[in-house]
Design a protein around this motif. Structure first.
Motif, PDB file in Angstrom:
ATOM      1  N   TYR A 100       0.807  -1.217   0.000  1.00 59.83           N
ATOM      2  CA  TYR A 100       0.000   0.000   0.000  1.00 59.83           C
ATOM      3  C   TYR A 100       0.849   1.279   0.000  1.00 59.83           C
ATOM      4  O   TYR A 100       0.325   2.364   0.228  1.00 59.83           O
ATOM      5  CB  TYR A 100      -0.945  -0.011   1.199  1.00 59.83           C
ATOM      6  CG  TYR A 100      -2.007  -1.079   1.105  1.00 59.83           C
ATOM      7  CD1 TYR A 100      -3.115  -0.912   0.282  1.00 59.83           C
ATOM      8  CD2 TYR A 100      -1.887  -2.269   1.818  1.00 59.83           C
ATOM      9  CE1 TYR A 100      -4.087  -1.897   0.184  1.00 59.83           C
ATOM     10  CE2 TYR A 100      -2.849  -3.264   1.723  1.00 59.83           C
ATOM     11  CZ  TYR A 100      -3.951  -3.072   0.901  1.00 59.83           C
ATOM     12  OH  TYR A 100      -4.911  -4.059   0.797  1.00 59.83           O
ATOM     13  N   GLN A 101       2.138   1.136  -0.281  1.00 57.36           N
ATOM     14  CA  GLN A 101       3.068   2.270  -0.366  1.00 57.36           C
ATOM     15  C   GLN A 101       3.060   3.109   0.910  1.00 57.36           C
ATOM     16  O   GLN A 101       3.065   4.333   0.872  1.00 57.36           O
ATOM     17  CB  GLN A 101       2.738   3.145  -1.578  1.00 57.36           C
ATOM     18  CG  GLN A 101       2.964   2.466  -2.907  1.00 57.36           C
ATOM     19  CD  GLN A 101       2.664   3.387  -4.073  1.00 57.36           C
ATOM     20  OE1 GLN A 101       1.504   3.667  -4.378  1.00 57.36           O
ATOM     21  NE2 GLN A 101       3.704   3.877  -4.718  1.00 57.36           N
ATOM     22  N   MET A 102       3.074   2.413   2.035  1.00 56.74           N
ATOM     23  CA  MET A 102       3.108   3.076   3.331  1.00 56.74           C
ATOM     24  C   MET A 102       4.514   2.975   3.923  1.00 56.74           C
ATOM     25  O   MET A 102       5.161   1.933   3.801  1.00 56.74           O
ATOM     26  CB  MET A 102       2.110   2.414   4.289  1.00 56.74           C
ATOM     27  CG  MET A 102       0.656   2.489   3.850  1.00 56.74           C
ATOM     28  SD  MET A 102      -0.389   1.302   4.738  1.00 56.74           S
ATOM     29  CE  MET A 102       0.005   1.686   6.446  1.00 56.74           C
ATOM     30  N   PRO A 103       5.013   4.028   4.564  1.00 54.79           N
ATOM     31  CA  PRO A 103       6.326   3.945   5.211  1.00 54.79           C
ATOM     32  C   PRO A 103       6.275   3.006   6.417  1.00 54.79           C
ATOM     33  O   PRO A 103       5.504   3.232   7.353  1.00 54.79           O
ATOM     34  CB  PRO A 103       6.614   5.386   5.633  1.00 54.79           C
ATOM     35  CG  PRO A 103       5.275   6.046   5.694  1.00 54.79           C
ATOM     36  CD  PRO A 103       4.410   5.377   4.681  1.00 54.79           C
ATOM     37  N   PRO A 104       7.071   1.944   6.455  1.00 50.62           N
ATOM     38  CA  PRO A 104       6.951   0.940   7.519  1.00 50.62           C
ATOM     39  C   PRO A 104       7.348   1.441   8.901  1.00 50.62           C
ATOM     40  O   PRO A 104       6.921   0.871   9.903  1.00 50.62           O
ATOM     41  CB  PRO A 104       7.879  -0.184   7.057  1.00 50.62           C
ATOM     42  CG  PRO A 104       8.857   0.493   6.142  1.00 50.62           C
ATOM     43  CD  PRO A 104       8.079   1.569   5.455  1.00 50.62           C
ATOM     44  N   LEU A 105       8.162   2.496   8.958  1.00 53.35           N
ATOM     45  CA  LEU A 105       8.616   3.005  10.259  1.00 53.35           C
ATOM     46  C   LEU A 105       7.950   4.336  10.616  1.00 53.35           C
ATOM     47  O   LEU A 105       8.501   5.115  11.395  1.00 53.35           O
ATOM     48  CB  LEU A 105      10.136   3.171  10.272  1.00 53.35           C
ATOM     49  CG  LEU A 105      10.968   1.917  10.002  1.00 53.35           C
ATOM     50  CD1 LEU A 105      12.457   2.220  10.156  1.00 53.35           C
ATOM     51  CD2 LEU A 105      10.561   0.760  10.911  1.00 53.35           C
ATOM     52  N   ALA A 106       6.776   4.589  10.075  1.00 50.01           N
ATOM     53  CA  ALA A 106       6.075   5.840  10.378  1.00 50.01           C
ATOM     54  C   ALA A 106       5.813   5.944  11.880  1.00 50.01           C
ATOM     55  O   ALA A 106       5.301   5.002  12.494  1.00 50.01           O
ATOM     56  CB  ALA A 106       4.754   5.911   9.620  1.00 50.01           C
ATOM     57  N   PRO A 107       6.167   7.067  12.512  1.00 47.30           N
ATOM     58  CA  PRO A 107       5.942   7.214  13.955  1.00 47.30           C
ATOM     59  C   PRO A 107       4.493   7.007  14.370  1.00 47.30           C
ATOM     60  O   PRO A 107       4.230   6.493  15.456  1.00 47.30           O
ATOM     61  CB  PRO A 107       6.391   8.656  14.224  1.00 47.30           C
ATOM     62  CG  PRO A 107       7.398   8.937  13.164  1.00 47.30           C
ATOM     63  CD  PRO A 107       6.903   8.221  11.947  1.00 47.30           C
ATOM     64  N   ALA A 108       3.551   7.376  13.509  1.00 46.82           N
ATOM     65  CA  ALA A 108       2.143   7.211  13.858  1.00 46.82           C
ATOM     66  C   ALA A 108       1.791   5.745  14.066  1.00 46.82           C
ATOM     67  O   ALA A 108       0.908   5.415  14.872  1.00 46.82           O
ATOM     68  CB  ALA A 108       1.259   7.818  12.763  1.00 46.82           C
ATOM     69  N   GLY A 109       2.473   4.862  13.354  1.00 50.57           N
ATOM     70  CA  GLY A 109       2.202   3.439  13.502  1.00 50.57           C
ATOM     71  C   GLY A 109       3.030   2.773  14.583  1.00 50.57           C
ATOM     72  O   GLY A 109       2.573   1.837  15.243  1.00 50.57           O
ATOM     73  N   LEU A 110       4.246   3.263  14.785  1.00 52.95           N
ATOM     74  CA  LEU A 110       5.147   2.633  15.757  1.00 52.95           C
ATOM     75  C   LEU A 110       4.987   3.187  17.165  1.00 52.95           C
ATOM     76  O   LEU A 110       5.201   2.477  18.147  1.00 52.95           O
ATOM     77  CB  LEU A 110       6.597   2.823  15.321  1.00 52.95           C
ATOM     78  CG  LEU A 110       7.074   2.089  14.073  1.00 52.95           C
ATOM     79  CD1 LEU A 110       8.551   2.375  13.850  1.00 52.95           C
ATOM     80  CD2 LEU A 110       6.836   0.596  14.184  1.00 52.95           C
TER      81      LEU A 110
END
Length: 304
Positions: free
Chosen positions: A83-93
């Protein structure tokens, strides 16, 4: 002075040969510290550049110690890529475990040698409550300067960089898709500090944006605005009497600029250190009516 680049992408390599993503090397903070010490000689900001060099060395020691944190699981990495999402995005981590300990350690490591007021500022970091430090980190990541303590922000940012760089180093370029928004880091979704034209190997002559948070680099073609993708009327500004190691790439469409660091002019040039050492160019670009599209956490003037 200003010059206009007439042939967009004239030295780009064939598309299949381009290393699209460069993940951070193991010694990046130490290399940066050496460059900062070099730039500090005879510089009007010499004392501050030397302070940041000490901070970068402390970051390297913290990175070498292996901070806490593991990258997302394989299925999450695959989903982010799809889905072309950054895997280390702070919002997710969320904020990584141990980041506050790193910030407190960095503050203690660099406060010696500072004038008394500077030491007092950094002493506030070990004495601060966890919730307050978390709030400062969140504001910095989000680029929200309201209620951000600019005096301690370089140390807060340095601690976050250690942890996200550690995470990025555990990835493989194949884990990361091209970003949906090319002006944001494909690894963590953060803004760039500046861009750098690399020398040597497959990356020779290619421009990469350099992430403020995870220290990753992603390829963006030259003579193209890194903020809005415009290719018309791109112009380059530099300081009079300099070797043009650092230029400000300006865009008439979005009225922003981002610096370009030319390693072919100096192989030791660093996209963070050389950006910091050219504050005068930022001031001139502001006077010319251009807003900075990148940020440098070592000096909070860059927050936009």
């Amino acid at each position: 002075m200003t010059t206009t680049l007439l042939q967009p992408g004239e030295i780009e390599a064939a598309a299949g040969d381009i290393p699209e993503l460069r993940l951070p090397p193991a010694d990046l903070f130490l290399t940066r510290a050496h460059r900062l010490d070099q730039l500090a000689e005879g510089h009007t900001l010499g004392d501050y550049l030397r302070f940041v060099a000490r901070l970068a060395r402390a970051q390297q020691a913290a990175l070498d110690a292996g901070p806490a944190g593991e990258p997302p699981a394989a299925d999450r990495l695959a989903q982010c890529r799809e889905y072309q999402m950054p895997p280390l995005a702070p919002a997710g981590l969320g904020l990584p475990a141990g980041w506050r300990d790193t910030a407190r350690h960095l503050a203690q490591a660099v406060k010696s040698g500072l004038p008394a007021p500077g030491q007092a500022v950094l002493e506030s970091i070990p004495d601060s409550e966890d919730a307050w430090l978390d709030a400062q980190a969140t504001r910095l990541i989000e680029g929200n300067t309201q209620d951000l303590d600019a005096a301690i922000a370089p140390v807060i940012g340095a601690a976050l960089q250690v942890h996200w760089t550690h995470l990025a180093r555990q990835l493989h370029p194949g884990h990361v898709a091209r970003p949906e928004h090319p002006n944001l880091c494909p690894v963590c979704g953060s803004h760039p500090v500046s861009s750098v034209v690399r020398i040597g190997g497959a990356a020779n002559g290619l421009r990469y944006l350099y992430c403020v948070l995870c220290s990753s680099e992603w390829h963006v073609v030259r003579a193209k605005c890194s903020n809005c993708d415009n290719t018309r009327g791109i112009a380059y500004y530099h300081l009079e009497g300099k070797e043009r190691i650092v230029q400000a790439e300006s865009c008439p469409a979005c009225q922003t600029y981002l610096k370009v660091v030319q390693q072919e002019k100096d192989p030791l040039a660093d996209p963070v250190a050389d950006d910091l050492a050219t504050l005068t160019l930022d001031l001139l670009m502001d006077e010319a009516g251009f807003a900075r599209s990148g940020i440098n956490w070592y000096l909070i003037h860059g927050l936009t």
